[in-house]
Enzyme design. Structure first.
Site, PDB file in Angstrom:
ATOM      1  NE  ARG A   1      -3.701  -1.193   2.386  1.00 20.71           N
ATOM      2  CZ  ARG A   1      -4.145  -1.496   3.605  1.00 20.71           C
ATOM      3  NH1 ARG A   1      -4.294  -0.561   4.518  1.00 20.71           N
ATOM      4  NH2 ARG A   1      -4.428  -2.740   3.926  1.00 20.71           N
TER       5      ARG A   1
ATOM      6  CG  ASP B   1      -9.937  -2.510  -4.129  1.00 22.00           C
ATOM      7  OD1 ASP B   1      -9.585  -1.886  -3.121  1.00 22.00           O
ATOM      8  OD2 ASP B   1     -10.701  -3.499  -4.087  1.00 22.00           O
TER       9      ASP B   1
END
Lengths: 357, 357
Positions: free
Chosen positions: B27, B77
């Site tokens: 991330r 995602d």
């Protein structure tokens, strides 16, 4: 020595021979039972239920009236101890526990005192005495507390947490402060658990719900070390019988050997470790309690029976197994499934035990 | 073979000698960066950011402009794949991902089709091509996907879950249905990842975020088995170089041996297993990626450096280590701490590697 018609739990926790595997459920007195929901509604809120000995006694006994369980467990909450330390526990509707006064500063850690269990937590001791009297000689009563690390996370975070950022930040930045907090909580928990034993608890369990979010090094330092201190300071005999102690670190499957070396009698095991594998790893040092995935109870009665059979087979023959879930029962479970689980343990477990004369 | 000025990541993932340990962050293109928040605000919402190749490229490159990282990872995602399968992904404000049409019935499982990555997920492939072009020969680009089990939990639950009750109920009650769902998702993911490689991804990672909530038996059945099918069906060479594959089961510390036998090149390791212990257990079969507790980054620069040193020392000397967090970076982290982490890896890791001629 007190009389006890069903001492399967105490025997199994000490790895003594039994005719069948004893069984109880974590959170067996809980929201999945309509009679629990009725009592809670009468109480008004969860904390009043915890703090009213007659109501706590009532819900403690409810699952035993429905199912032939081999133990009662005190109805209470792990956060009553920090509440008695002055943090101001409350439950925001649908949001879980919160503290009015979280412990985040040096001053607030230093201000913490060890509560007197017989006064500041007197309602718990009154509940233990009442439950014990109502239980009579049927089954033993398990007392419990949260682990120091688990309580510290709530005390520092101010409630539940997803990432434990504040508690871990304190661990990395002010380890001295965290250790001081853990020390005070450890002394509070030791007094609290010993008071439960004095009031009549016949076995004890420490719930280390959040030990599994730590690295191995930190787990030993901030969770296991303090649980070990408690184990070493507990009254291990009362009324002429041993008071077995169960340690349960959820998510602690990699640390079972270290847990088994703590001096406890038994380990709780969640469903992420095979029970047979856990048994091979801990040898004959401790008994094991668990470890059905609570979600199995969403399945049919037939599924429940099949999965119970697998847990029993995984542990295998011989003493030292207490059947339980791997974590608390979910509120949405149909009580019929619990009945199916308890029946399956009763019917399927004798083959794993030698007949007791 | 394409040119690559910094091939440390690709070499480390193949356990080839390197002069220092490469580093990136899960991330790394995320909310902790003010420039990310600015781009996201321009995009309007998270899903638009994912679905606009220029914006996805922009945020993918942002962390590389700040820190000397050794890899870029596609900004996307894991739920874009079920979205392309027709489930209707949306993000409720402050509530995480949701699906308009969860998959809960036999009919809805049967209706699922494998999306064509170049059309229904064309925006991802466009982003990969654009990022690759913008990256040039600086560092490799990692493509990724969620694991079949992890995606199935979101698809059945309709979003995030605390207990995975619906997905596990399907697992226990209708294993045929769950396996059919997993089979379709597996075929979708295989096509999706191979399309990412064709578009320019130089390494791949499978995120099994929720494998750790399963029992060992079920983990092998519903998570690992399907990841293995993907690994076996992936393009492992592209543009004359190997495309290494990393598998990461969060909470899977007990199953590293089984993961290592899947045919992947490397394992992600969370912070609940010592890296040195993980290395002893998997031997020389795979490289290891990890495993700093993301909460360390709440600490001071000095704390970060000390904890980085411990992770490097735990892995020890020799090739096969990619430094990373044990899970995604938290949104509240100060980017300065990331700088401290990357610097510490650069300065402290060469001693664990033989000088490369």
């Amino acid at each position: 020595m007190y009389a006890l018609r069903n001492d399967l739990l105490l025997r199994a926790l000490q790895r003594l021979p039994v005719a069948r595997t004893p069984v109880w459920l974590m959170r067996q007195a809980g929201r999945y039972l309509p009679e629990y929901r009725a009592t809670r509604q009468r109480a008004g809120d969860f904390l009043t239920l915890c703090k009213t000995p007659e109501l706590a006694c009532e819900v403690t006994l409810q699952p035993l009236q429905r199912f032939p369980l081999d133990a009662a467990i005190l109805f209470s909450d792990i956060l009553t101890v920090p509440d008695a330390m002055g943090l101001g526990l409350y439950f925001a509707e649908g949001e879980g526990p919160r503290f009015q006064r979280p412990v985040r500063s040096e001053a607030s850690v230093q201000a913490l005192a060890v509560p007197d269990p017989e006064t500041e937590l007197g309602y718990v001791m009154a509940a233990v005495r009442l439950i014990r009297r109502e239980l009579g000689d049927r089954v033993p009563l398990i007392g419990f507390a949260g682990s120091p690390w688990t309580l510290a996370t709530y005390m520092v975070e101010g409630g539940s947490s997803h990432d434990f950022a504040r508690a871990k930040a304190m661990m990395f930045e002010r380890p001295d402060l965290l250790h001081r907090l853990l020390d005070t909580v450890t002394r509070a928990l030791t007094a609290y658990l010993n008071a439960q034993v004095a009031a009549g608890a016949q076995a004890l369990m420490l719930f280390d719900t959040w030990g599994g979010v730590l690295s191995p090094e930190r787990y030993r330092e901030v969770s296991l070390a303090y649980m070990q201190r408690i184990v070493e300071a507990l009254q291990r005999e009362s009324e002429g019988r041993r008071v077995p102690v169960i340690l349960f670190t959820k998510g602690g499957g990699q640390w079972l050997e270290a847990l088994a070396a703590s001096g406890c009698d038994a380990l709780g095991v969640d469903w992420c470790t095979e029970l047979g594998e856990a048994r091979r790893r801990v040898g004959d040092r401790v008994a094991l309690q668990g470890n059905l995935d609570p979600c199995v109870l969403y399945g049919s009665a037939q599924t429940v029976r099949g999965e119970v059979a697998k847990v029993l087979a995984s542990y295998g023959a011989g003493p030292g197994h207490v059947f339980n879930l791997g974590h608390g029962i979910h509120p949405g479970i149909d009580p019929e499934r619990v009945a199916a689980m308890v029946t399956a343990v009763a019917e399927l477990s004798p083959r794993y035990h030698a007949p007791v004369p």
